[in-house]
Design a protein around this motif. Structure first.
Motif, PDB file in Angstrom:
ATOM      1  N   PRO A 276      -7.770   5.451   7.501  1.00  0.00           N
ATOM      2  CA  PRO A 276      -8.227   4.996   6.174  1.00  0.00           C
ATOM      3  C   PRO A 276      -9.583   5.552   5.776  1.00  0.00           C
TER       4      PRO A 276
ATOM      5  N   GLU B  22       0.820  -1.220   0.000  1.00  0.00           N
ATOM      6  CA  GLU B  22       0.000   0.000   0.000  1.00  0.00           C
ATOM      7  C   GLU B  22       0.848   1.261   0.000  1.00  0.00           C
TER       8      GLU B  22
ATOM      9  N   TYR C 170      -3.836   8.389   0.828  1.00  0.00           N
ATOM     10  CA  TYR C 170      -4.230   7.673  -0.384  1.00  0.00           C
ATOM     11  C   TYR C 170      -4.700   8.609  -1.491  1.00  0.00           C
TER      12      TYR C 170
END
Length: 549
Positions: A245, A155, A173
């Motif tokens: 997240p 990741e 992200y």
């Protein structure tokens, strides 16, 4: 012109600013060491970055980022937690350029010689600013720790190795590239991380909530941090991002930024974790071992950075002495000043060679187990010696410029304040010396590799032979190991420097053996007993002639 006939506006015998030069092509010994260790593939990159780092724009960027230091914003005007840090645009300019030129990533992406390429690029970048080199080092060094957990590596590594700098404070992200920091030490423990009381409890497989306080958190605007905390099975290592997240602000609360001696363009903060979200790296109870992979790589950069800052200061001193006259002659032409400069240049050349040799050992370690063991013990030796000698040498270099080097308009005061951080960060001198002892006891393969290296060097120089015999005598006194840990480490460092200078620059190796090994050493620089070849020694560290096309 005044009525007295004296022109108060015309200043003579002052030195032009050292800028708009190539910090790589004007340093022949760095080029020589890079070639000797198989780093030819990095030369073109080094020329390009050296041209940028020596330019007026980047010299000024280093000045501005240290003059206008980071500012912590804990809350917005409505009382909501922000926990953000703002920097001068010059800081972001340096970060963006360094990342674009792969300072942080090339060790992991180059087909071969990646550590050497990283180290020479870091060496050049370091010379304009210590502070922004800190997050670059940690972003480079975090890779082996992340690889311990393949799912985390999958990741995060594409973002870590991205050559795009993305300063936005948004979830990782959604970014084009990320930087990493670390938070290990606590108020009650410092280097004794086993005394840490920050704790973590699992909430689902691999996911933990972390509560506690860290006394030093390096680069608090990083996108994620490696954090040590106590888990049920012992001290463990966690990845703690700035955002969860789900895109929520993670519960990291920065209390204040440290008001530091130097390294001022880089923020260092105190942070509290209030049930912060984190992912465990590896297994519970393996925290020290897992984060030490990161630490070992940052220690390489400490050795490289100290050599780089010493060289940058020496370039200023040599430049000054070549342009400044006193008592009817240029300072650089006066025998005693020439002795001082040459002695300091010998120190710089030895430090630079040691740093590049360490980098080569990291490259070799990717395919050779003996080289891996060699690199583990010599990293502690090199970190100990380069960082200590650079701090001492900086005071002497400052004297070469006299009062002009003591005022803040000169770069020397900033370099003087910056350079001790490499000796303190990632374990001060005693920690490094004790790590050498630890390697001798717990990793005997590393000591075997070092002894084999010394054995192969026998016969290269009679003075070196005598020095290696002294090391053997010390090693035959195990009862005194801890008391004499610094003596052992120092003598090992000098031996490595002598061996590598004999290999890369025989004339310098000869001088080094006579000046550093033949006696117990002089207490000041400028005590070389032979005046032959001193101009060549000085020119090897900084020459105004471009030596590489």
């Amino acid at each position: 012109m005044s009525g007295s006939g004296f022109d108060f506006q015309h200043v003579t015998n002052q030195v032009p600013v050292l800028e708009n030069y190539n910090t790589f092509t004007t340093h022949p010994h760095l080029h020589q060491a890079l070639q000797a260790y198989g780093g030819d593939a990095a030369i073109e990159r080094a020329i390009q970055l050296g041209r940028l780092m020596g330019s007026h724009d980047f010299q000024e960027a280093g000045n501005l980022a240290n003059k206008y230091t980071p500012v912590l914003h804990t809350h917005d005007r409505f009382g909501n937690r922000l926990d953000t840090v703002t920097y001068h645009p010059a800081y972001h300019q340096m970060m963006a350029t360094a990342i674009q030129h792969q300072v942080h990533s090339i060790a992991w992406t180059a087909p071969q010689g990646g550590y050497l390429a990283h180290s020479v690029l870091s060496y050049l970048k370091q010379q304009i600013d210590e502070g922004s080199s800190c997050p670059l080092t940690m972003t480079f060094a975090v890779v082996p720790s992340l690889k311990i957990s393949p799912d985390i590596a999958e990741e995060w590594l594409p973002l870590v190795l991205s050559n795009t700098y993305d300063e936005r404070h948004i979830p990782y992200y959604d970014k084009r590239g990320v930087t990493f920091g670390m938070a290990m030490t606590e108020p009650q423990g410092g280097s004794d991380v086993r005394a840490n009381i920050t704790h973590a409890h699992a909430v689902s497989p691999g996911i933990y909530r972390i509560t506690g306080r860290k006394w030093f958190c390096s680069a608090p605007m990083s996108d994620a941090f490696l954090v040590l905390a106590q888990a049920p099975k012992g001290l463990s290592c966690f990845l703690v991002p700035r955002f969860t997240p789900e895109g929520n602000k993670n519960q990291l609360r920065f209390q204040r930024l440290k008001d530091k001696l130097g390294n001022r363009s880089n923020a260092s903060g105190e942070v509290e974790f209030h049930e912060a979200w984190g992912r465990i790296i590896g297994e519970e109870g393996r925290g020290i071992a897992n984060i030490m992979e990161m630490v070992r790589h940052t220690r390489l950069d400490c050795a490289v950075g100290s050599a780089a800052t010493m060289q940058r200061a020496l370039a200023e001193a040599i430049h000054h002495c070549r342009h400044r006259s006193a008592f009817g002659r240029k300072l650089a032409d006066q025998p005693l000043m020439k002795n001082v400069l040459a002695d300091l240049c010998l120190e710089s050349a030895a430090a630079t060679t040691l740093a590049m040799r360490l980098a080569q050992s990291f490259d070799e370690a990717t395919t050779d187990e003996t080289a891996l063991h060699f690199s583990r013990i010599t990293t502690a030796i090199g970190k100990f010696w380069n960082t200590k000698r650079a701090v001492l040498a900086m005071g002497e270099i400052l004297e070469c410029l006299g009062g002009n080097g003591y005022v803040e308009e000169s770069i020397l005061p900033r370099l003087y304040r910056d350079i001790p951080v490499n000796a303190i960060w990632e374990g001060s001198g005693n920690i490094q010396a004790l790590d050498v002892l630890r390697a001798m006891h717990k990793e005997p393969q590393s000591m075997d590799a070092l002894m084999q290296y010394f054995q192969r060097a026998k016969g290269q120089h009679p003075i070196l032979n005598q020095h290696l015999q002294k090391i053997q005598q010390l090693l035959h006194q195990p009862a005194d190991y801890e008391l004499k840990a610094r003596i052992i480490t120092e003598k090992m460092a000098l031996a490595i420097q002598a061996i590598e200078l004999i290999h890369t620059a025989p004339a310098l190796g000869e001088l080094f053996c006579k000046a550093r090994l033949a006696t117990e050493g002089h207490l000041t620089w400028g005590t070389l007993e032979d005046g032959k070849g001193l101009d060549e020694v000085i020119a090897g560290v900084y020459t105004e002639e471009v030596s590489i096309p």
